[in-house]
Design an enzyme around this catalytic site. Structure first.
Site, PDB file in Angstrom:
ATOM      1  N   ARG A  39       0.827  -1.214   0.000  1.00 24.58           N
ATOM      2  CA  ARG A  39       0.000   0.000   0.000  1.00 24.58           C
ATOM      3  C   ARG A  39       0.857   1.258   0.000  1.00 24.58           C
ATOM      4  O   ARG A  39       0.420   2.308  -0.452  1.00 24.58           O
ATOM      5  CB  ARG A  39      -0.940   0.004   1.206  1.00 24.58           C
ATOM      6  CG  ARG A  39      -2.037  -1.042   1.113  1.00 24.58           C
ATOM      7  CD  ARG A  39      -3.178  -0.751   2.070  1.00 24.58           C
ATOM      8  NE  ARG A  39      -2.747  -0.710   3.464  1.00 24.58           N
ATOM      9  CZ  ARG A  39      -3.546  -0.419   4.469  1.00 24.58           C
ATOM     10  NH1 ARG A  39      -4.828  -0.125   4.244  1.00 24.58           N
ATOM     11  NH2 ARG A  39      -3.092  -0.413   5.716  1.00 24.58           N
ATOM     12  N   ASP A  53      -5.029  -2.701  -1.772  1.00 19.73           N
ATOM     13  CA  ASP A  53      -5.630  -2.709  -0.446  1.00 19.73           C
ATOM     14  C   ASP A  53      -6.521  -3.938  -0.383  1.00 19.73           C
ATOM     15  O   ASP A  53      -7.548  -4.008  -1.077  1.00 19.73           O
ATOM     16  CB  ASP A  53      -6.441  -1.431  -0.232  1.00 19.73           C
ATOM     17  CG  ASP A  53      -7.106  -1.365   1.135  1.00 19.73           C
ATOM     18  OD1 ASP A  53      -7.139  -2.399   1.835  1.00 19.73           O
ATOM     19  OD2 ASP A  53      -7.597  -0.281   1.503  1.00 19.73           O
ATOM     20  N   TYR A 145      -6.467  -8.154  17.347  1.00 19.66           N
ATOM     21  CA  TYR A 145      -5.394  -8.781  16.565  1.00 19.66           C
ATOM     22  C   TYR A 145      -5.337 -10.290  16.810  1.00 19.66           C
ATOM     23  O   TYR A 145      -5.276 -11.085  15.865  1.00 19.66           O
ATOM     24  CB  TYR A 145      -4.070  -8.126  16.932  1.00 19.66           C
ATOM     25  CG  TYR A 145      -2.881  -8.614  16.138  1.00 19.66           C
ATOM     26  CD1 TYR A 145      -2.680  -8.208  14.823  1.00 19.66           C
ATOM     27  CD2 TYR A 145      -1.945  -9.480  16.708  1.00 19.66           C
ATOM     28  CE1 TYR A 145      -1.592  -8.653  14.089  1.00 19.66           C
ATOM     29  CE2 TYR A 145      -0.848  -9.923  15.990  1.00 19.66           C
ATOM     30  CZ  TYR A 145      -0.677  -9.513  14.679  1.00 19.66           C
ATOM     31  OH  TYR A 145       0.413  -9.969  13.967  1.00 19.66           O
ATOM     32  N   ILE A 178       9.555 -11.066  16.650  1.00 18.62           N
ATOM     33  CA  ILE A 178      10.502 -10.960  15.541  1.00 18.62           C
ATOM     34  C   ILE A 178      11.051  -9.540  15.477  1.00 18.62           C
ATOM     35  O   ILE A 178      10.297  -8.565  15.617  1.00 18.62           O
ATOM     36  CB  ILE A 178       9.827 -11.320  14.202  1.00 18.62           C
ATOM     37  CG1 ILE A 178       9.145 -12.699  14.292  1.00 18.62           C
ATOM     38  CG2 ILE A 178      10.840 -11.280  13.062  1.00 18.62           C
ATOM     39  CD1 ILE A 178      10.083 -13.854  14.554  1.00 18.62           C
TER      40      ILE A 178
END
Length: 239
Positions: A39, A53, A145, A178
């Site tokens: 994006r 998107d 999430y 990470i």
């Protein structure tokens, strides 16, 4: 590294930075023909960049048409694009919830749906969904999430049951903590706390995730489907 039997076409969504960018580079370096959606920003050299998107079905369809014209049908899909809107439950707005679900779950569904039919016709496909260790562990401030990422497990397992006879696999990679631009802004105390909790004693690298995805995408991994592969240094202990 496992051999590539032929130069297959790979699509990595969200391939402009972090884990997505590393995966696009890894597939490119392994000899695949690679496209990546983004994006903002850009994609690595040697990768076909397509602005998209994934919350917009029209943009998803246009992206696939571009890739099919330039490289051929997508044979390996890595659904990586995602967003966060972290805040505690009592402060989480409907928009905080919906934005994350629309991108991480519904957007992934749109991309997978568009990729699946050509894979079924070709009787070959590798679908890898990028989830997270918090999908099954949970995390305060990440109800939206973690819910969106946990749902990807059900998606992959249902896909396995629907598409398995067509030599199309669907697996989940669940990264832990990470080292990326996103985590670099966290305080030293937070990072030190995670290191203590991770049996490996270190944060993961984007290459750790990329290597796991390459393994699942390979032609030789056709008997692995519906699996969740943690890449978290033992943080989640398989959960």
């Amino acid at each position: 590294m496992l051999p590539v039997t032929e130069s297959r076409v790979v699509l990595v969504t969200g391939g402009s930075k972090g884990i997505g960018r590393a995966m696009a580079e890894a597939f490119r370096d392994a000899g695949y023909r690679v496209a990546a959606t983004y994006r903002s920003g850009g994609v690595p050299d040697g990768v076909l960049g397509v602005t998209c998107d994934i919350t917009d079905q029209g943009q998803v369809d246009q992206a696939f048409e571009t890739i099919e014209k330039e490289l051929g049908p997508v044979e390996v899909l890595v659904a990586n694009a995602g967003v966060t809107r972290d805040t505690l439950l009592m402060r989480m707005s409907d928009d905080d919830w919906q934005t994350v679900i629309d991108t991480n779950l519904t957007g992934t569904f749109r991309v997978v749906r568009r990729a699946a039919r050509p894979m079924m016709r070709a009787r070959f496909g590798r679908i890898v969904l990028i989830s997270s260790v918090v999908a099954l562990l949970g995390s305060p401030g990440q109800i939206n999430y973690s819910s969106s990422k946990a749902a990807l497990v059900g998606m992959a397992r249902s896909l396995t049951r629907e598409l398995g006879t067509r030599n199309v696999t669907a697996n989940v990679v669940a990264p832990g903590f990470i080292e990326t631009d996103m985590t670099s802004v966290l305080g030293e105390d937070t990072i030190a706390d995670y290191r203590k909790r991770i049996p490996a004693g270190r944060l993961g690298s984007v290459d750790d995730v990329a290597r796991a995805v390459l393994f699942l995408a390979n032609d030789s991994s056709g008997y692995i489907s519906g699996a969740v592969l943690p890449v978290d240094g033992g943080l989640g202990m398989g959960h």
